[in-house]
Design an enzyme around this catalytic site. Structure first.
Site, PDB file in Angstrom:
ATOM      1  N   TYR A   1     -19.175  -0.864  -9.604  1.00 39.14           N
ATOM      2  CA  TYR A   1     -20.078   0.164 -10.141  1.00 39.14           C
ATOM      3  C   TYR A   1     -21.218  -0.534 -10.867  1.00 39.14           C
ATOM      4  CZ  TYR A   1     -21.979   4.249 -12.417  1.00 39.14           C
ATOM      5  OH  TYR A   1     -22.839   5.249 -12.822  1.00 39.14           O
TER       6      TYR A   1
ATOM      7  N   ASP B   1     -23.169  -8.595 -13.303  1.00 43.52           N
ATOM      8  CA  ASP B   1     -23.409  -7.336 -14.002  1.00 43.52           C
ATOM      9  C   ASP B   1     -22.484  -7.315 -15.216  1.00 43.52           C
ATOM     10  OD1 ASP B   1     -23.346  -4.769 -14.983  1.00 43.52           O
ATOM     11  OD2 ASP B   1     -23.394  -3.804 -13.021  1.00 43.52           O
TER      12      ASP B   1
ATOM     13  N   LYS C   1     -25.617  -0.720 -22.332  1.00 47.07           N
ATOM     14  CA  LYS C   1     -24.640  -0.075 -23.214  1.00 47.07           C
ATOM     15  C   LYS C   1     -24.807  -0.451 -24.691  1.00 47.07           C
ATOM     16  CE  LYS C   1     -21.610   1.265 -19.610  1.00 47.07           C
ATOM     17  NZ  LYS C   1     -21.668   2.699 -19.406  1.00 47.07           N
TER      18      LYS C   1
HETATM   19  C1  LIG Z   1     -20.856  -2.456 -14.864  1.00 48.98           C
HETATM   20  C2  LIG Z   1     -21.880  -1.389 -15.024  1.00 48.98           C
HETATM   21  N1  LIG Z   1     -23.110  -1.593 -14.540  1.00 48.98           N
HETATM   22  C3  LIG Z   1     -24.077  -0.683 -14.688  1.00 48.98           C
HETATM   23  C4  LIG Z   1     -23.844   0.512 -15.311  1.00 48.98           C
HETATM   24  C5  LIG Z   1     -24.926   1.526 -15.432  1.00 48.98           C
HETATM   25  O1  LIG Z   1     -25.400   1.606 -16.721  1.00 48.98           O
HETATM   26  P1  LIG Z   1     -26.172   2.935 -17.213  1.00 48.98           P
HETATM   27  O2  LIG Z   1     -25.150   4.018 -17.255  1.00 48.98           O
HETATM   28  O3  LIG Z   1     -26.738   2.550 -18.542  1.00 48.98           O
HETATM   29  O4  LIG Z   1     -27.241   3.193 -16.194  1.00 48.98           O
HETATM   30  C6  LIG Z   1     -22.574   0.778 -15.848  1.00 48.98           C
HETATM   31  C7  LIG Z   1     -22.277   2.054 -16.533  1.00 48.98           C
HETATM   32  O5  LIG Z   1     -21.157   2.466 -16.702  1.00 48.98           O
HETATM   33  C8  LIG Z   1     -21.562  -0.198 -15.682  1.00 48.98           C
HETATM   34  O6  LIG Z   1     -20.325   0.006 -16.148  1.00 48.98           O
END
Ligand SMILES: Cc1ncc(COP(=O)(O)O)c(C=O)c1O
Length: 401
Positions: A162, A244, A271
């Site tokens: 994700y 990520d 976050k």
């Molecule tokens: C690993 C990861 N990458 C990217 C995102 C996306 O971040 P945002 O919700 O701030 O767009 C999330 C959100 O849960 C995430 O857990």
């Protein structure tokens, strides 16, 4: 006890749902009001819960209050973004001070350099960093940069991964609204398979993007050998490696990349780092990031009205430099490790896999429907003990009728 409960599970679940509806009339009313102007009353898929989610009207420390006046201990921690809790005095003070000097200045402000420096010191693979407004946006930008820098179009991702609302591979085939990049999908923690796919697709691959621990896909730790193999295979084939760390950067002082000992080419963040305000960032190798230097001929454009939003820059800088210090990183993650071990112990003793969300709300604990828990700094040992005791009571008693 558990066996007898299992035989009447649908009836018990229906009774629990009835209790939930009866207990939360104001949340229900507000849901129905929202649904008149927002699809399903929702603007953020992950927080929808049938028959309707609780409307939260207030948060303080690690406590939440819903629209019907019930209080909960917050074990969701805004899916890791709520690390500082709801009212950390240092964060509030930073926001208040920034507010007093104006919030839409249309120019570089006094906070962003402090914040960028704190991030680059904390995560040494980020030689240079740029800010944006969400983790999704950070990934879009990092991957778009990788495509330009390599001149290749495709991105390797992992099943269960994700990376944001338009980068989701949690369900098979990926989300129908994923960004229209050509994706090559590999198996998480299969080092050999991934290395073969990288070799086979090297001619079209710009980057491999990986969560060093899959969060939304089920909190699955990446095996260190797997992550190191990705580093080796991408380096061999001149493909960029993007970590990520939107969710995982809080797990050690230098993110999970420090724990695993892998230096990615680019890293994305988000976050909690924004102090609880909208935030995203991406950064990495200076030669790649310098492509955005607007004083250079042919610089890549990266605009964004709120990229350096004053309140986010002020809150994020204060949080990282004054609150989430090395000692706090250790304390919070120690607390999390101990809670996880206790819960795993309960399940192992009883030979069970479990999820106890509805019961836990009635007991005064809030966390994600899928069973996801993220701790925040204001939680104390008694909260952890109470949460563990509530889980244990659930396991011993089954679903209360
Ligand atoms: C690993 C990861 N990458 C990217 C995102 C996306 O971040 P945002 O919700 O701030 O767009 C999330 C959100 O849960 C995430 O857990």
């Amino acid at each position: 006890m558990i066996e007898s409960v299992a035989t009447d599970l649908p009836g018990l679940v229906a009774a629990a749902e009835r209790r939930y509806i009866d207990r939360n009339p104001e949340s229900r009313r507000r849901h129905e009001e929202r649904a008149e102007v927002m699809p399903g009353g929702n603007t953020r898929s992950v927080i929808h819960v049938p028959p309707f989610p609780l409307t939260i009207v207030r948060g303080e420390g690690a406590r939440l209050v819903d629209a019907d006046g019930h209080e909960y201990v917050d074990f969701l921690g805004e899916y890791t973004a709520g690390l500082y809790g709801h009212s950390h005095p240092v964060i509030l003070q930073a926001i208040r001070a920034a507010l007093d000097d104006g919030i839409v200045l249309g120019a570089p402000n006094r906070y962003e350099a402090v914040f960028a420096q704190a991030i680059c010191e904390r995560f040494p693979s980020l030689e240079l960093v740029r800010f944006c407004n969400s983790g999704t946006e950070a990934n879009l930008l990092a991957l778009s940069l990788a495509r330009v820098a390599t001149g290749r179009p495709a991105i390797m991702v992992f099943e269960g991964g994700y990376h944001g609302g338009v980068f989701s591979f949690v369900s098979a085939g990926g989300s129908p609204i994923n960004a229209p990049f050509p994706f090559v999908v590999a198996q998480y923690n299969d080092a050999e398979g991934a290395a073969q796919l990288i070799a086979g697709h090297a001619h079209e691959l710009a980057a491999v993007i990986v969560e060093p621990l899959q969060g939304s896909g089920g909190v699955i730790p990446g095996e260190h050998d797997f992550l190191r193999a990705l580093r080796q295979a991408t380096a061999e084939h001149d493909v960029l490696l993007v970590f990520d760390e939107v969710m995982t950067s809080r797990l050690s002082t230098g993110g999970l990349q420090q724990v695993v000992g892998v230096t990615p080419d680019l890293t994305t963040l988000g976050k909690y780092l924004g102090g609880g305000l909208a935030f995203g960032a991406f950064g990495g190798r200076a030669d790649l990031m310098r492509r955005f230097d607007p004083s250079r001929a042919g610089a890549l454009p990266h605009a964004g009205t709120f990229n350096n939003a004053v309140l986010t820059m002020a809150a994020g800088a204060a949080g990282l430099t004054q609150v989430y210090t090395a000692g706090e990183v250790e304390r919070l993650n120690g607390l999390g490790d101990r809670l996880r071990d206790r819960l795993n112990g309960f399940a192992a003793e009883r030979g069970l896999e479990f999820s106890a969300t509805g019961h836990m709300l009635e007991a005064g604990y809030s966390y994600a429907r899928r069973g996801f828990v993220a701790l925040s700094l204001p939680l104390g040992e008694p909260d952890i003990d109470g949460f563990a005791a509530a889980v244990e009571a659930f396991l011993d008693g089954g679903l209360a009728p």
